[in-house]
Scaffold this active site. Structure first.
Site, PDB file in Angstrom:
ATOM      1  N   HIS A 143      -7.698  -8.173  -2.430  1.00  0.00           N
ATOM      2  CA  HIS A 143      -8.972  -7.500  -2.157  1.00  0.00           C
ATOM      3  C   HIS A 143      -8.883  -6.024  -2.500  1.00  0.00           C
ATOM      4  O   HIS A 143      -7.809  -5.424  -2.501  1.00  0.00           O
ATOM      5  CB  HIS A 143      -9.370  -7.658  -0.685  1.00  0.00           C
ATOM      6  CG  HIS A 143      -8.435  -6.970   0.263  1.00  0.00           C
ATOM      7  ND1 HIS A 143      -7.252  -7.543   0.673  1.00  0.00           N
ATOM      8  CD2 HIS A 143      -8.492  -5.762   0.868  1.00  0.00           C
ATOM      9  CE1 HIS A 143      -6.623  -6.713   1.497  1.00  0.00           C
ATOM     10  NE2 HIS A 143      -7.338  -5.615   1.629  1.00  0.00           N
ATOM     11  N   TYR A 159       0.831  -1.206   0.000  1.00  0.00           N
ATOM     12  CA  TYR A 159       0.000   0.000   0.000  1.00  0.00           C
ATOM     13  C   TYR A 159       0.862   1.250   0.000  1.00  0.00           C
ATOM     14  O   TYR A 159       1.904   1.297   0.653  1.00  0.00           O
ATOM     15  CB  TYR A 159      -0.862   0.060   1.265  1.00  0.00           C
ATOM     16  CG  TYR A 159      -2.051  -0.842   1.268  1.00  0.00           C
ATOM     17  CD1 TYR A 159      -3.241  -0.457   0.671  1.00  0.00           C
ATOM     18  CD2 TYR A 159      -1.997  -2.078   1.898  1.00  0.00           C
ATOM     19  CE1 TYR A 159      -4.354  -1.278   0.705  1.00  0.00           C
ATOM     20  CE2 TYR A 159      -3.115  -2.913   1.939  1.00  0.00           C
ATOM     21  CZ  TYR A 159      -4.287  -2.508   1.335  1.00  0.00           C
ATOM     22  OH  TYR A 159      -5.384  -3.319   1.365  1.00  0.00           O
ATOM     23  N   HIS A 216     -10.826  -2.429  -1.275  1.00  0.00           N
ATOM     24  CA  HIS A 216     -11.739  -1.804  -0.316  1.00  0.00           C
ATOM     25  C   HIS A 216     -12.729  -0.930  -1.079  1.00  0.00           C
ATOM     26  O   HIS A 216     -12.324  -0.174  -1.972  1.00  0.00           O
ATOM     27  CB  HIS A 216     -10.971  -0.923   0.659  1.00  0.00           C
ATOM     28  CG  HIS A 216      -9.995  -1.676   1.516  1.00  0.00           C
ATOM     29  ND1 HIS A 216     -10.292  -2.092   2.797  1.00  0.00           N
ATOM     30  CD2 HIS A 216      -8.731  -2.093   1.286  1.00  0.00           C
ATOM     31  CE1 HIS A 216      -9.248  -2.731   3.312  1.00  0.00           C
ATOM     32  NE2 HIS A 216      -8.282  -2.743   2.418  1.00  0.00           N
TER      33      HIS A 216
END
Lengths: 201, 246
Positions: B164, B112, B166
């Site tokens: 995934h 991230y 968000h």
């Protein structure tokens, strides 16, 4: 028997520790994607009403301050009209009503600068005391928490929502303390002693 | 018949099924143990404060806001190119237009762009990791992005998050506000993930797994995954709009 063909609401998942990437990238330091973060302020300079500043922190059950929480706020204008979808008419055009605030990355403190909202009716027509709706998310919170900020110097006893809280000593967890003219303190406790009232509404 | 002005047209919000959502306290996801309220929630029907909510307009969007491959530097991000698309619906099955949809994610290596992420996979200089769009009149939305990588996280000794994205969505009422995560068909890490498993019902977990959608894939360009989001519905009843005694 016939089938009820409703859909189920999508299950929630935690916002996680990196929620700022998506919702406040500029505050995180990831500039250049959006010109500004959304929800910088619930009001514009010309908004009618008394300016108030509300500060606080969110603590967990161990007493630790959350430095990764994100809070959204939604409120009516000074006359008690919501800025969108309100069946009673148009709100003050200088009030957007919605803000997105984050805990400071170092101290965990958050601050909301807004106007004092007016009273809004409960479904049966009685007036709720002036309040700001909060939605709190963070790592470790599986479904966003709903709560409300009320104001110490308002008539809160007649509020039909606050009246529904059976354990009366818990009502004060929803009431912001006045610390100076126009300044209030609202600390949230997620768990344990003085746990904030959270709603399912 | 008199319209009740103390409730939004289209009605009170459906009650949330708290057995379908993850509970607050889920010891397998350790951080929840100190952040879960212990006292019962104060439950009551929605009021105007939950039935109204912020509205967003097209004017605030930039041309590349929903293109995560290009929106950071203008140069393409590294990774498996995908279209993530679907519809924003409510529990009545109707498409919800004008919904602000915001997404964020790790890069193709599972890293991230966040000061708190120190994973050893490198940052991609061309990937910021966020996008946003407004649902169309039929509730549909679309992003172009890269498929995020899986990554380890501090929970048990060797926990890994499945791939995934968000997703944050608004409805027309603040009480519909929702954040969730979409997972990808076939990922073996889904079943092992303590965050996925905060959800108790298998059927509810399946609602978060996006299937591969070859009809929307672009040949020689990108694959596609479909992910619908369902918001709380609104109860519409003429009886509810009728005043006492009328």
């Amino acid at each position: 028997m016939q089938r009820l063909d409703y859909l189920k609401e999508t299950p929630s998942q935690t916002a996680g520790p990196y929620v700022h990437i998506g919702l406040t990238p500029n505050k995180l330091g990831n500039a250049g994607i959006y010109p500004a973060d959304l929800g910088e302020s619930p009001i514009r300079p010309g908004a009618k009403g008394e300016r108030v500043t509300i500060s606080g922190e969110v603590r967990d059950g161990a007493g630790m301050i959350l430095r990764d929480t994100l809070i959204e706020t939604w409120q009516a204008d000074a006359a008690g009209i919501y800025p969108a979808n309100d069946p009673r008419g148009a709100a003050d055009p200088e009030v957007t009503g919605w803000a997105r605030i984050i805990a400071d990355f170092d101290t965990g403190e958050w601050t909301l600068r807004t106007i004092r909202p007016g009273r809004v009716p409960f479904p049966d027509g009685r007036l709720m005391a002036p309040h700001i709706a909060l939605w709190i998310v963070a790592r470790g919170i599986n479904l966003g928490l709903q709560t409300r900020i009320y104001f110490e110097d308002e008539d809160n006893d007649s509020c039909p929502v606050l009246q529904r809280i059976e354990h009366r000593e818990r009502v004060r967890t929803l009431i912001a303390r006045k610390t100076a003219p126009g300044a209030y303190r609202f600390d949230v406790r997620l768990q344990g002693e003085n746990e904030t009232v959270f709603f399912d509404m | 018949m008199t319209q009740n002005k103390n409730s939004v047209d289209g009605g009170t919000l459906f009650f949330r099924d708290r057995d379908w959502h993850p509970p607050a306290l889920t010891p397998g996801y350790k951080t929840s143990t100190t952040r879960a309220p212990f006292r019962p929630l104060i439950a009551m029907p929605s009021t105007l404060s939950e039935e109204t909510g912020p509205a967003f307009g097209h004017s605030m969007f930039g041309e590349l806001d929903n293109n995560l491959i290009l929106n950071f530097t203008g140069q393409p991000a590294v990774g498996e190119r995908i279209i993530l698309h679907g519809r924003i619906l409510d529990e009545n099955g109707r498409g919800v237009p004008g919904v602000l949809v915001e997404i964020w994610q790790a890069n193709a290596g599972g890293r991230y762009r966040h000061k708190k992420d120190g994973y050893l996979a490198p940052l991609d200089p061309n990937f910021g990791g966020c996008g946003r769009t407004l649902s169309r009149p039929d509730g549909s939305y679309e992003f172009l992005t890269i498929r995020p990588g899986a990554y380890p996280w501090p929970n048990r000794v060797n926990d890994w998050r499945p791939m995934h994205i968000h997703i944050s969505v608004f409805g027309s009422g603040f009480g519909q506000r929702l954040i969730t995560q979409n997972y990808f068909e076939g990922d073996p890490l889904i079943a092992r993930c303590p965050i996925v498993n905060t959800i108790g019902k298998e059927e509810a977990i399946r609602a978060l797994v996006a299937p591969l959608d070859m009809n929307r894939a672009l040949p020689m360009d990108c694959l596609a995954y479909k992910f619908d989001v369902v918001l709380r519905g609104r109860r519409q009843s003429f009886f509810e709009n009728k005043r006492e005694g009328m």
